[in-house]
Write a protein that holds these residues in place. Sequence first.
Motif, PDB file in Angstrom:
ATOM      1  N   SER A  94       1.077   1.195   0.683  1.00 32.46           N
ATOM      2  CA  SER A  94       1.826   1.030   1.934  1.00 32.46           C
ATOM      3  C   SER A  94       2.648  -0.256   1.923  1.00 32.46           C
ATOM      4  O   SER A  94       3.711  -0.307   2.537  1.00 32.46           O
ATOM      5  CB  SER A  94       0.882   1.070   3.143  1.00 32.46           C
ATOM      6  OG  SER A  94      -0.088   0.039   3.074  1.00 32.46           O
ATOM      7  N   GLY A  95       2.197  -1.267   1.209  1.00 31.27           N
ATOM      8  CA  GLY A  95       2.975  -2.504   1.084  1.00 31.27           C
ATOM      9  C   GLY A  95       4.272  -2.289   0.321  1.00 31.27           C
ATOM     10  O   GLY A  95       5.305  -2.882   0.644  1.00 31.27           O
ATOM     11  N   LYS A  96       4.240  -1.435  -0.684  1.00 30.82           N
ATOM     12  CA  LYS A  96       5.463  -1.124  -1.441  1.00 30.82           C
ATOM     13  C   LYS A  96       6.433  -0.310  -0.580  1.00 30.82           C
ATOM     14  O   LYS A  96       7.645  -0.471  -0.680  1.00 30.82           O
ATOM     15  CB  LYS A  96       5.122  -0.382  -2.725  1.00 30.82           C
ATOM     16  CG  LYS A  96       4.426  -1.258  -3.743  1.00 30.82           C
ATOM     17  CD  LYS A  96       4.353  -0.562  -5.085  1.00 30.82           C
ATOM     18  CE  LYS A  96       3.559  -1.357  -6.075  1.00 30.82           C
ATOM     19  NZ  LYS A  96       4.186  -2.577  -6.519  1.00 30.82           N
ATOM     20  N   VAL A  97       5.896   0.537   0.273  1.00 32.91           N
ATOM     21  CA  VAL A  97       6.737   1.302   1.195  1.00 32.91           C
ATOM     22  C   VAL A  97       7.413   0.344   2.165  1.00 32.91           C
ATOM     23  O   VAL A  97       8.605   0.468   2.449  1.00 32.91           O
ATOM     24  CB  VAL A  97       5.911   2.374   1.944  1.00 32.91           C
ATOM     25  CG1 VAL A  97       6.782   3.144   2.928  1.00 32.91           C
ATOM     26  CG2 VAL A  97       5.242   3.324   0.960  1.00 32.91           C
ATOM     27  N   MET A  98       6.655  -0.648   2.630  1.00 32.55           N
ATOM     28  CA  MET A  98       7.219  -1.664   3.522  1.00 32.55           C
ATOM     29  C   MET A  98       8.355  -2.414   2.820  1.00 32.55           C
ATOM     30  O   MET A  98       9.429  -2.597   3.407  1.00 32.55           O
ATOM     31  CB  MET A  98       6.129  -2.659   3.939  1.00 32.55           C
ATOM     32  CG  MET A  98       6.622  -3.842   4.749  1.00 32.55           C
ATOM     33  SD  MET A  98       5.377  -5.117   5.012  1.00 32.55           S
ATOM     34  CE  MET A  98       5.157  -5.772   3.364  1.00 32.55           C
ATOM     35  N   GLY A 115       3.165   8.204  12.618  1.00 34.89           N
ATOM     36  CA  GLY A 115       1.948   7.993  11.847  1.00 34.89           C
ATOM     37  C   GLY A 115       2.070   6.959  10.752  1.00 34.89           C
ATOM     38  O   GLY A 115       1.068   6.569  10.158  1.00 34.89           O
ATOM     39  N   PHE A 116       3.286   6.514  10.442  1.00 37.61           N
ATOM     40  CA  PHE A 116       3.490   5.508   9.392  1.00 37.61           C
ATOM     41  C   PHE A 116       3.286   4.105   9.958  1.00 37.61           C
ATOM     42  O   PHE A 116       3.645   3.819  11.095  1.00 37.61           O
ATOM     43  CB  PHE A 116       4.914   5.595   8.828  1.00 37.61           C
ATOM     44  CG  PHE A 116       5.071   6.550   7.681  1.00 37.61           C
ATOM     45  CD1 PHE A 116       4.337   7.717   7.588  1.00 37.61           C
ATOM     46  CD2 PHE A 116       5.975   6.278   6.676  1.00 37.61           C
ATOM     47  CE1 PHE A 116       4.498   8.591   6.528  1.00 37.61           C
ATOM     48  CE2 PHE A 116       6.148   7.140   5.610  1.00 37.61           C
ATOM     49  CZ  PHE A 116       5.400   8.297   5.530  1.00 37.61           C
ATOM     50  N   LEU A 117       2.718   3.238   9.133  1.00 40.86           N
ATOM     51  CA  LEU A 117       2.635   1.820   9.438  1.00 40.86           C
ATOM     52  C   LEU A 117       3.042   1.076   8.175  1.00 40.86           C
ATOM     53  O   LEU A 117       2.373   1.162   7.154  1.00 40.86           O
ATOM     54  CB  LEU A 117       1.228   1.407   9.862  1.00 40.86           C
ATOM     55  CG  LEU A 117       1.051  -0.062  10.249  1.00 40.86           C
ATOM     56  CD1 LEU A 117       1.982  -0.450  11.407  1.00 40.86           C
ATOM     57  CD2 LEU A 117      -0.392  -0.344  10.622  1.00 40.86           C
ATOM     58  N   LEU A 118       4.154   0.400   8.250  1.00 40.88           N
ATOM     59  CA  LEU A 118       4.707  -0.267   7.073  1.00 40.88           C
ATOM     60  C   LEU A 118       4.160  -1.683   6.959  1.00 40.88           C
ATOM     61  O   LEU A 118       4.848  -2.676   7.205  1.00 40.88           O
ATOM     62  CB  LEU A 118       6.235  -0.255   7.125  1.00 40.88           C
ATOM     63  CG  LEU A 118       6.872   1.127   7.199  1.00 40.88           C
ATOM     64  CD1 LEU A 118       8.385   1.029   7.099  1.00 40.88           C
ATOM     65  CD2 LEU A 118       6.332   2.056   6.127  1.00 40.88           C
ATOM     66  N   LEU A 119       2.907  -1.750   6.589  1.00 40.90           N
ATOM     67  CA  LEU A 119       2.207  -2.997   6.300  1.00 40.90           C
ATOM     68  C   LEU A 119       1.332  -2.763   5.078  1.00 40.90           C
ATOM     69  O   LEU A 119       0.845  -1.649   4.867  1.00 40.90           O
ATOM     70  CB  LEU A 119       1.307  -3.420   7.476  1.00 40.90           C
ATOM     71  CG  LEU A 119       1.986  -3.805   8.779  1.00 40.90           C
ATOM     72  CD1 LEU A 119       0.927  -4.056   9.858  1.00 40.90           C
ATOM     73  CD2 LEU A 119       2.843  -5.046   8.595  1.00 40.90           C
TER      74      LEU A 119
END
Length: 159
Positions: A94-98, A115-119
């Motif tokens: 998820s960190g790479k998505v952020m 539903g996404f959390l970019l952390l």
Amino acid sequence: MKKLMMVAAFIAGSVSLTAQADVLAQKNISLAQANALATSAIQACMAKNYQVTVTVVDRAGIIKAVQRTDNAGPHTVKASEMKAYTSLSTKNASGKVMEAAQSNAGAQNMRDVPGFLLLAGGLPLKLGDEVIGAIGIGGAPGGHLDEACAQQAIDSLKL
């Protein structure tokens, strides 16, 4: 009429055979694995005095296990779930998505995906190249610390 019945029976049989050929065999994380992973992640975070919640989802994004330390904030429950879901959906940390959303104008709208959390703090669980679930952790004093606990749990269980 007899001919029509025979044709209908033939078609029904053909559809049945076709449907059987399309059945998927997919790997998934088990409840025992999810609970062991959550416990390991909680232990890794508690060793550093982080009060966290850990959520493990299966390959469909459905919650398999949730564990919350006694003093973790209430927001950590949903945050850990969303980090796991983000990681599962993108098959990436998820960190790479952020980071992608911050550096790529075309990916910035990912923050608006329900539903996404970019952390940082969510990691996919893989068996070979196949994603079988994801883990998300929320509550450490930084997403990179959540992710470190998650990685430690994955490594310890050799998932």
